[in-house]
Design a protein around this motif. Structure first.
Motif, PDB file in Angstrom:
ATOM      1  N   ASN A 211       0.928  -1.367  -0.087  1.00 24.81           N
ATOM      2  CA  ASN A 211       0.017  -0.013   0.069  1.00 24.81           C
ATOM      3  C   ASN A 211       0.753   1.106  -0.008  1.00 24.81           C
ATOM      4  O   ASN A 211       1.341   1.840   0.951  1.00 24.81           O
ATOM      5  CB  ASN A 211      -0.915  -0.147   1.212  1.00 24.81           C
ATOM      6  CG  ASN A 211      -1.911   1.289   1.303  1.00 24.81           C
ATOM      7  OD1 ASN A 211      -1.721   2.036   0.396  1.00 24.81           O
ATOM      8  ND2 ASN A 211      -3.112   1.395   2.102  1.00 24.81           N
ATOM      9  N   ASP A 212       0.894   1.584  -0.987  1.00 31.30           N
ATOM     10  CA  ASP A 212       2.015   3.027  -1.461  1.00 31.30           C
ATOM     11  C   ASP A 212       1.322   3.782  -2.339  1.00 31.30           C
ATOM     12  O   ASP A 212       0.418   3.378  -3.109  1.00 31.30           O
ATOM     13  CB  ASP A 212       3.191   2.319  -2.207  1.00 31.30           C
ATOM     14  CG  ASP A 212       4.548   3.426  -2.472  1.00 31.30           C
ATOM     15  OD1 ASP A 212       4.370   3.864  -3.371  1.00 31.30           O
ATOM     16  OD2 ASP A 212       4.979   3.593  -1.472  1.00 31.30           O
ATOM     17  N   PRO A 213       1.358   5.120  -2.475  1.00 34.37           N
ATOM     18  CA  PRO A 213       1.044   5.906  -3.464  1.00 34.37           C
ATOM     19  C   PRO A 213       0.927   5.494  -4.738  1.00 34.37           C
ATOM     20  O   PRO A 213       0.076   5.927  -5.456  1.00 34.37           O
ATOM     21  CB  PRO A 213       1.707   7.411  -2.947  1.00 34.37           C
ATOM     22  CG  PRO A 213       2.121   7.292  -1.728  1.00 34.37           C
ATOM     23  CD  PRO A 213       2.580   5.873  -1.416  1.00 34.37           C
ATOM     24  N   GLU A 214       1.855   4.720  -5.208  1.00 33.64           N
ATOM     25  CA  GLU A 214       1.996   4.173  -6.717  1.00 33.64           C
ATOM     26  C   GLU A 214       0.771   3.303  -7.247  1.00 33.64           C
ATOM     27  O   GLU A 214       0.475   3.198  -8.207  1.00 33.64           O
ATOM     28  CB  GLU A 214       3.191   3.463  -6.777  1.00 33.64           C
ATOM     29  CG  GLU A 214       4.319   4.398  -6.943  1.00 33.64           C
ATOM     30  CD  GLU A 214       5.735   3.703  -7.209  1.00 33.64           C
ATOM     31  OE1 GLU A 214       5.708   2.600  -7.811  1.00 33.64           O
ATOM     32  OE2 GLU A 214       6.885   4.327  -7.377  1.00 33.64           O
ATOM     33  N   LEU A 215       0.257   2.837  -6.056  1.00 33.51           N
ATOM     34  CA  LEU A 215      -1.006   1.807  -6.035  1.00 33.51           C
ATOM     35  C   LEU A 215      -2.208   2.740  -6.365  1.00 33.51           C
ATOM     36  O   LEU A 215      -2.990   2.272  -7.210  1.00 33.51           O
ATOM     37  CB  LEU A 215      -1.208   1.104  -4.815  1.00 33.51           C
ATOM     38  CG  LEU A 215      -2.332   0.181  -4.819  1.00 33.51           C
ATOM     39  CD1 LEU A 215      -2.167  -0.926  -5.576  1.00 33.51           C
ATOM     40  CD2 LEU A 215      -2.295  -0.446  -3.498  1.00 33.51           C
ATOM     41  N   TRP A 450      -3.001   5.051   4.038  1.00 32.30           N
ATOM     42  CA  TRP A 450      -1.836   5.575   3.988  1.00 32.30           C
ATOM     43  C   TRP A 450      -1.626   6.904   4.249  1.00 32.30           C
ATOM     44  O   TRP A 450      -0.840   7.087   5.191  1.00 32.30           O
ATOM     45  CB  TRP A 450      -1.185   5.365   2.294  1.00 32.30           C
ATOM     46  CG  TRP A 450       0.146   5.541   2.273  1.00 32.30           C
ATOM     47  CD1 TRP A 450       1.137   4.667   2.367  1.00 32.30           C
ATOM     48  CD2 TRP A 450       0.686   6.959   1.959  1.00 32.30           C
ATOM     49  NE1 TRP A 450       2.490   5.370   2.028  1.00 32.30           N
ATOM     50  CE2 TRP A 450       2.391   6.684   1.849  1.00 32.30           C
ATOM     51  CE3 TRP A 450       0.175   8.276   2.196  1.00 32.30           C
ATOM     52  CZ2 TRP A 450       3.221   7.672   1.728  1.00 32.30           C
ATOM     53  CZ3 TRP A 450       1.183   9.256   1.927  1.00 32.30           C
ATOM     54  CH2 TRP A 450       2.624   8.879   1.698  1.00 32.30           C
ATOM     55  N   ILE A 451      -2.427   7.802   3.957  1.00 32.20           N
ATOM     56  CA  ILE A 451      -2.345   9.055   4.655  1.00 32.20           C
ATOM     57  C   ILE A 451      -2.674   9.292   5.937  1.00 32.20           C
ATOM     58  O   ILE A 451      -1.970  10.026   6.692  1.00 32.20           O
ATOM     59  CB  ILE A 451      -3.494   9.958   3.559  1.00 32.20           C
ATOM     60  CG1 ILE A 451      -3.473   9.919   2.114  1.00 32.20           C
ATOM     61  CG2 ILE A 451      -3.700  11.243   4.301  1.00 32.20           C
ATOM     62  CD1 ILE A 451      -4.276  10.767   1.508  1.00 32.20           C
ATOM     63  N   HIS A 452      -3.489   8.360   6.392  1.00 30.34           N
ATOM     64  CA  HIS A 452      -3.729   8.414   8.087  1.00 30.34           C
ATOM     65  C   HIS A 452      -2.296   8.041   8.727  1.00 30.34           C
ATOM     66  O   HIS A 452      -2.215   8.659   9.889  1.00 30.34           O
ATOM     67  CB  HIS A 452      -4.803   7.365   8.237  1.00 30.34           C
ATOM     68  CG  HIS A 452      -5.185   7.082   9.708  1.00 30.34           C
ATOM     69  ND1 HIS A 452      -5.028   6.104  10.516  1.00 30.34           N
ATOM     70  CD2 HIS A 452      -5.932   8.084  10.513  1.00 30.34           C
ATOM     71  CE1 HIS A 452      -5.561   6.315  11.566  1.00 30.34           C
ATOM     72  NE2 HIS A 452      -6.166   7.488  11.688  1.00 30.34           N
ATOM     73  N   ALA A 453      -1.866   7.189   8.220  1.00 26.91           N
ATOM     74  CA  ALA A 453      -0.421   6.599   8.888  1.00 26.91           C
ATOM     75  C   ALA A 453       0.691   7.772   8.638  1.00 26.91           C
ATOM     76  O   ALA A 453       1.355   7.985   9.367  1.00 26.91           O
ATOM     77  CB  ALA A 453       0.195   5.404   8.127  1.00 26.91           C
TER      78      ALA A 453
END
Length: 483
Positions: A211-215, A450-453
């Protein structure tokens, strides 16, 4: 492109495909061993190194790493637990011209150790002197670099075989992360994970990703030049009674910060005054019954229900009423627990655009026994998504997002600072805000997590849930620059 996460079997198949396409196994081993040596040199200063080599190709990687480190002037000794048993490992061992001695159960302090005993494909507990060495290493807190995975760690679960496994400061793996590198137990054993490219081909069809922004960044709902608040989506959040309103407001503020154009808290009459006293840009509307709630939410693009909504029949009826509106539902906390005695009724309310966001305790109430029966969290979340017919986000340090079609992701940027009351309510708001803007639900759940983390890590110690929405703009600004 987002990186896939592979099972041990998938990695084995990738190795075999490369060999079948004409790359000798010795070439792959040379690349792997050199990658280990390069990673060690990049992280550590020159110092004495002991490399523990096993009998298979993992041990072969260790012999190659020894040769490359020695060539760079590092003092290196190989301790062989077994004689090489594979053709490639024998080839690598024959090219090592330095010292080889038996495995010592009394490692010397002050050395760096490279664990090339067994890789991710190990299928049994450590035995005899290797098991004893693992216990000694843990007790002495040795500095260890693991090749592929720390020996004794199951490559597909991250759990130790038997009662002991090695723990590493850094693990160097090849081509892609394996499940052991992303699940919480394995991550604790692996330390920092370095993924080295050894020239294998594309993975092909895959359904498990980091789970990375590229996804998901390519589908993030940035506003168009001519956007207005109604074009940016309408999010509504169901409030609890007067004494339990804070969670809904946290979710609403989270959705507003993530870009939803119009956010409304739907409030029981007795909670209107307390909600009104705390809301500014977030709007407020009353409802008295489940029928009223459905009317109030009929123009919503997404609705969040569950944060401090109250456990019981009223919340269950409210969710069933919202299901008839056609809005995407983010179902959290009390809304999940309200159906613990009638799970089929819950599942009947859901479709593929909806998102469930349970922590492990709530997951057990809605999917009893599934976590315990599954080999790891990814399998459990996927089966839960299949049963529910909706996206399932299983919270934790290795948060898993699973879709009904089998796609799944694992969060790698989790932080313990998020372990605070109300954090999950903001997460629900982040996800709801993205879905309200038209982002596909699986990707919205991945992005929201992801943004939350990232927000939690940005704040660090002392974080409380109220801080999280205010941290989102700086994270969003960085993502916007990368789009």
């Amino acid at each position: 492109m987002a990186r896939e996460i592979l099972t041990v079997a998938q990695m084995t198949a990738a190795d075999r495909a490369a060999v079948a396409d004409g790359t000798p196994i010795q070439v792959l081993m040379e690349r792997a061993g050199e990658a280990v040596a390069n990673a060690v040199r990049a992280r550590y200063g020159r110092q004495p190194v002991v490399i523990w080599c096993g009998p298979g190709d993992n041990g072969g990687d260790g012999y190659v790493a020894a040769r490359h480190l020695k060539r760079r002037g590092w003092p290196v000794v190989v301790e062989a637990a077994y004689s090489p048993t594979t053709e490639a490992a024998r080839w690598a061992a024959s090219r090592w011209k330095g010292e080889v001695r038996p495995l010592s159960s009394r490692p010397a302090p002050g050395h760096l150790y490279i664990d090339a005993l067994f890789g991710a494909g190990l299928s049994r507990p450590l035995e005899a002197e290797v098991a004893e060495l693992a216990r000694t290493a843990r007790a002495a807190a040795l500095r260890i670099v693991a090749v592929d995975t720390p020996s004794g760690v199951h490559g597909d679960t991250g759990r130790a075989f038997g009662d002991v496994a090695f723990h590493a400061e850094m693990t160097v793996t090849f081509h892609r992360r394996k499940l052991a590198h992303v699940l919480s137990e394995g991550r604790g054993a692996c330390g920092e994970v370095v993924v080295a490219d050894i020239g294998l081909g594309p993975v092909g069809a895959a359904d498990l990703f980091e789970n990375d922004p590229e996804l998901w960044l390519g589908r993030f709902p940035w506003p168009a030049f001519d956007a207005h608040k109604h074009s940016r989506g309408r999010l509504k959040v169901v409030s609890g009674e007067a004494w339990t309103t804070g969670a809904a407001r946290l979710a609403a503020r989270g959705g507003l910060r993530l870009g939803a154009g119009a956010v409304t808290v739907l409030s029981p009459p007795g909670a209107l005054a307390v909600n009104a006293a705390h809301l500014e840009a977030v709007m407020l509307a009353p409802f008295e019954s489940d029928a009223d709630l459905a009317i109030a939410a009929e123009d919503a693009d997404a609705v969040i229900i569950g944060p401090a909504a109250g456990v019981g029949e009223a919340t269950a009826r409210n969710l069933q009423a919202l299901a008839r509106t056609g809005a995407a539902l983010i179902v959290d906390a009390d809304a999940l627990t309200s159906f613990r005695h009638d799970l089929e009724a819950l599942f009947a309310c859901l479709d593929r655009d909806d998102v469930l966001t349970p922590h492990p305790g709530e997951f057990e109430r809605v999917f009893p026994g599934l976590l315990a029966k599954s080999p790891e969290r990814i399998t459990a979340a996927r089966e839960a998504a299949r049963r529910a017919g909706a996206v399932v986000l299983l919270k934790g340090p290795d948060t898993v997002v699973a879709a009904p079609d089998g796609r799944a992701s694992v969060l790698l940027n989790g932080t313990p600072w998020l372990a605070t009351a109300g954090s999950g309510d903001v997460l629900a708001g982040f996800i709801g805000g993205l879905i309200a803007q038209g982002m596909e639900s699986f990707e919205a759940a991945c992005a929201g997590a992801w943004i939350h983390a990232a927000c939690g890590a940005r704040h660090g110690p002392g974080l409380i849930a109220e801080d999280l929405p205010g941290l989102a703009p700086s994270v969003l600004t960085e993502l916007h620059a990368k789009r």
